[in-house]
Every structure is written in structure tokens, then in C-alpha cells.
Design a protein around this motif. Structure first.
Motif, PDB file in Angstrom:
ATOM      1  N   PRO A  27       0.826  -1.238   0.012  1.00  0.00           N
ATOM      2  CA  PRO A  27      -0.223   0.006  -0.114  1.00  0.00           C
ATOM      3  C   PRO A  27       0.887   1.237  -0.208  1.00  0.00           C
ATOM      4  O   PRO A  27       2.036   1.330   0.634  1.00  0.00           O
ATOM      5  N   SER A  28       0.293   2.240  -0.404  1.00  0.00           N
ATOM      6  CA  SER A  28       1.427   3.679  -0.650  1.00  0.00           C
ATOM      7  C   SER A  28       0.280   4.840  -0.156  1.00  0.00           C
ATOM      8  O   SER A  28       0.646   5.845  -0.302  1.00  0.00           O
ATOM      9  N   GLU A  29      -0.699   4.309   0.603  1.00  0.00           N
ATOM     10  CA  GLU A  29      -1.718   5.316   1.212  1.00  0.00           C
ATOM     11  C   GLU A  29      -2.650   4.775   2.284  1.00  0.00           C
ATOM     12  O   GLU A  29      -2.525   3.409   2.309  1.00  0.00           O
ATOM     13  N   PRO A  30      -3.297   5.500   2.932  1.00  0.00           N
ATOM     14  CA  PRO A  30      -3.819   4.915   4.101  1.00  0.00           C
ATOM     15  C   PRO A  30      -5.116   3.879   3.276  1.00  0.00           C
ATOM     16  O   PRO A  30      -5.497   4.111   2.590  1.00  0.00           O
ATOM     17  N   ILE A  31      -5.187   3.039   4.269  1.00  0.00           N
ATOM     18  CA  ILE A  31      -6.214   1.910   4.204  1.00  0.00           C
ATOM     19  C   ILE A  31      -7.324   2.294   5.095  1.00  0.00           C
ATOM     20  O   ILE A  31      -7.288   2.317   6.203  1.00  0.00           O
ATOM     21  N   LYS A  32      -8.691   1.969   4.526  1.00  0.00           N
ATOM     22  CA  LYS A  32      -9.928   2.306   5.226  1.00  0.00           C
ATOM     23  C   LYS A  32     -10.615   1.036   5.565  1.00  0.00           C
ATOM     24  O   LYS A  32     -10.992   0.225   4.519  1.00  0.00           O
ATOM     25  N   ILE A  33     -10.880   0.408   6.761  1.00  0.00           N
ATOM     26  CA  ILE A  33     -11.750  -0.603   7.120  1.00  0.00           C
ATOM     27  C   ILE A  33     -13.070  -0.031   7.450  1.00  0.00           C
ATOM     28  O   ILE A  33     -13.196   0.669   8.477  1.00  0.00           O
ATOM     29  N   ILE A  34     -13.966  -0.769   6.652  1.00  0.00           N
ATOM     30  CA  ILE A  34     -15.446  -0.403   6.934  1.00  0.00           C
ATOM     31  C   ILE A  34     -16.219  -1.398   7.837  1.00  0.00           C
ATOM     32  O   ILE A  34     -16.186  -2.592   7.551  1.00  0.00           O
TER      33      ILE A  34
END
Length: 326
Positions: A27-34
Motif C-alpha cells: 500500500p502507498s496510502e492509508p487503508i480504510k476498514i469499514i
């Protein structure tokens, strides 16, 4: 299901220049867990335990966002319609994935069409229990004697659930169908009030969650069997339903991980491997074991399990005539 997406000029330019998400750089940016359930719920707790570990191992912030409503369906719909770039992830449960598509006709997602299943994180069985102080079940000591009482008194025994169509409801209907017994369903607004009803004698039996362990340890509830494929560590002497003679009975509630369909398989594999590593970390695993049994099938195995569970749920729901007004 066909997803409606709008191509902006920026996305169109991105397509012209190359893939939107590079697996090599992920990953190269933040990851969002919903998460489709409230903060503090078991699924939210699992998501936050995993996100803390992944933030360290993946080198990017992994943020949990609660998007509650419609038994997890709002969150699932949002992720199903998200870009398949690996940066929007769904943490969901067995009800939202294997039961809801059968119960709700206007559902806005189809799990095996709109998601790339990644893995489970934890799986937890239900515990079939009775109240030893209830005169209707005072002589029940195992599943066989429960079935004997139920057959001798059709419809007299009542069972609780956490609501119509809830997985506890389906588990007990499956038991009724497999043993050809008739029992009366009393739905509650959650597992906690169901347990209160069991302790007060309002109902006679239930598939309780492991949150009922203190009542079992205090002798206020009698465990007859667990609903999963393996014995529960806290109840080593309590058989599984299959060991108790109920064939092909495997009902667990689990927390699973999904990305939108079309996500690069290499990204799926990267995320899967990170979750496996998290469950093998001693500190993280210790926290997860408080929520259930850590289990991480491969994406292919997970997909096959979802197919099987969905088919079982659909057959049980149809045979029981379970209907939810919409």
C-alpha cells in the motif's frame, strides 16, 4: 449485480496512463476498514485489533470506520460500490454475507459477485444450553435427551434467538429440521435479553454465544453441545453437535474480510498474508482469542465456505418459512 460508476476526468487520465492501483507499490496510502456495526461490538473489536497490527506491518495507517445500519448491509453496500484498489476493506460477519442475501430481497449487493473474499479472522461457535432449574428441561443432560423431550411434547419447548432471521434462529431451525422436532420460537432484541429469558425460565433452550460462559461456569446454564466443527477450548468436555449425533451441523458466527470485486489478486494476496502474519503474532493472537478462534482460510477456501454456508442458510430459511417484512 452491475455497479454504476462515474468516470471523472482524473480517473480517465489515470486509465490512460496505467492501472489505478499498482500491486507492486501497495500500500502507498492509508487503508480504510469499514465495519457495519457499532464501536465496541465484537466485529469492531476484531477490526481494531487487526488494524493496529496492519498499521505496523504494512507501513500505512489502517483506519476503522463504523458505518452502522440494516444489519451490516449499509457498510457492505458501500464497499461493494467502492473502487477495487485495495484501499477500502470490509470487515463483516456471517449474517451479513451468508444470511442477508436470502432474507432481504432488495439487498444492494451479492457477496460472491461484488466482493473479493480475503479470509476469516475469527470464528466462534454457539453453545446449546438449557436452564437446570427449569422444570421442563431439568432432566435434559445432553442433545439426545433434549430431542427426546421435544419429541414427546411437540411445540411445548420454546427456544430463543437474537431476532427473526438471526443466525441463532437459523441454527435452532436447522436442529429442528435435522431431528424432526417441533419447538416454539421466541425472538428477542439481541443475545443478551435472550439469555435473560433463558435464566428466568421464559424460554427453555437457546444457542447462546460464549458471552454466556460465566453463567455456565456458575452452574446456571447447562451446556449440551457447541455448534462448530471443533470443541470450544473453554468447554473441553462438551461435544460438538456432530459428535452428539447431529450430522453435518456446523454453524459458527465469524468475522471475515473482503475487498470489492475486481481488486488485483496480488493486492488480495498481500492483504491476506498480512492478516495471517497478524494472527501469528503472539500479542495480537492473544487479543483475538478473547473474541473467538483465530482461523485464516485462503481466499479460495473462504469463497467455497461462503458458498456452502449460503446454500445451507437458504435451505433452512425456506424450509422454516422465515420471512422478514420489508
Amino acid at each position: 449485480m452491475i455497479k454504476a460508476k462515474t468516470l471523472t476526468l482524473g480517473v480517465a487520465m489515470g486509465l490512460a496512463m496505467g492501472p489505478l492501483a499498482s500491486a507492486a507499490d501497495y500500500p502507498s496510502e492509508p487503508i480504510k476498514i469499514i465495519v457495519g456495526f457499532s464501536a465496541g461490538s465484537s466485529i469492531d473489536t476484531v477490526a481494531r485489533i487487526i488494524s493496529e497490527n496492519l498499521t505496523k506491518s504494512l507501513g500505512q495507517p489502517v483506519i476503522v470506520e463504523n458505518r452502522t445500519g440494516a444489519n451490516g448491509m449499509l457498510a457492505a453496500t458501500a464497499v461493494a460500490q467502492a473502487e477495487p484498489d485495495g484501499y477500502t476493506v470490509l470487515f463483516s460477519n456471517s449474517s451479513s454475507i451468508t444470511v442477508n442475501p436470502t432474507l432481504f430481497k432488495d439487498i444492494q449487493y451479492q457477496p460472491l459477485e461484488d466482493f473479493a473474499p480475503i479470509t476469516k479472522v475469527v470464528a466462534t461457535p454457539f453453545i446449546l444450553v438449557t436452564n437446570p432449574d427449569n422444570e421442563r428441561t431439568e432432566n435434559v443432560t445432553d442433545v439426545a435427551s433434549l430431542i427426546e423431550v421435544a419429541r414427546a411434547n411437540p411445540g411445548d419447548l420454546s427456544y430463543g434467538s437474537a431476532g427473526i432471521g438471526n443466525l441463532i434462529h437459523i441454527a435452532t431451525e436447522l436442529l429442528s429440521q435435522k431431528t424432526d422436532v417441533e419447538m416454539t420460537h421466541i425472538p428477542y432484541k439481541g443475545a443478551a435479553p435472550m439469555e435473560v429469558g433463558l435464566l428466568s425460565g421464559e424460554i427453555d433452550l437457546a444457542f447462546d454465544t460464549p458471552s454466556g460462559m460465566p453463567q455456565i461456569e456458575a452452574g446456571k446454564l447447562t451446556p449440551l453441545a457447541v455448534s462448530g466443527p471443533d470443541r470450544w477450548p473453554g468447554l473441553p468436555d462438551t461435544p460438538t453437535m456432530m459428535e452428539a449425533g447431529i450430522e453435518e451441523f456446523d454453524v459458527t458466527f465469524w468475522t471475515g474480510v473482503f475487498m470489492p470485486a475486481g481488486t488485483d489478486p496480488e493486492i488480495v494476496d498481500t492483504f491476506y498474508e498480512a492478516i495471517v502474519a497478524a494472527t501469528e503474532d503472539p500479542a495480537t493472537r492473544a487479543k483475538l482469542e478473547l473474541q473467538g478462534r483465530p482461523v485464516v482460510p485462503t481466499p479460495e477456501q473462504f469463497r467455497a465456505e461462503i458458498e456452502q454456508e449460503t446454500a445451507t442458510a437458504a435451505e433452512t430459511i425456506e424450509a422454516a418459512g422465515i420471512v422478514i417484512s420489508q
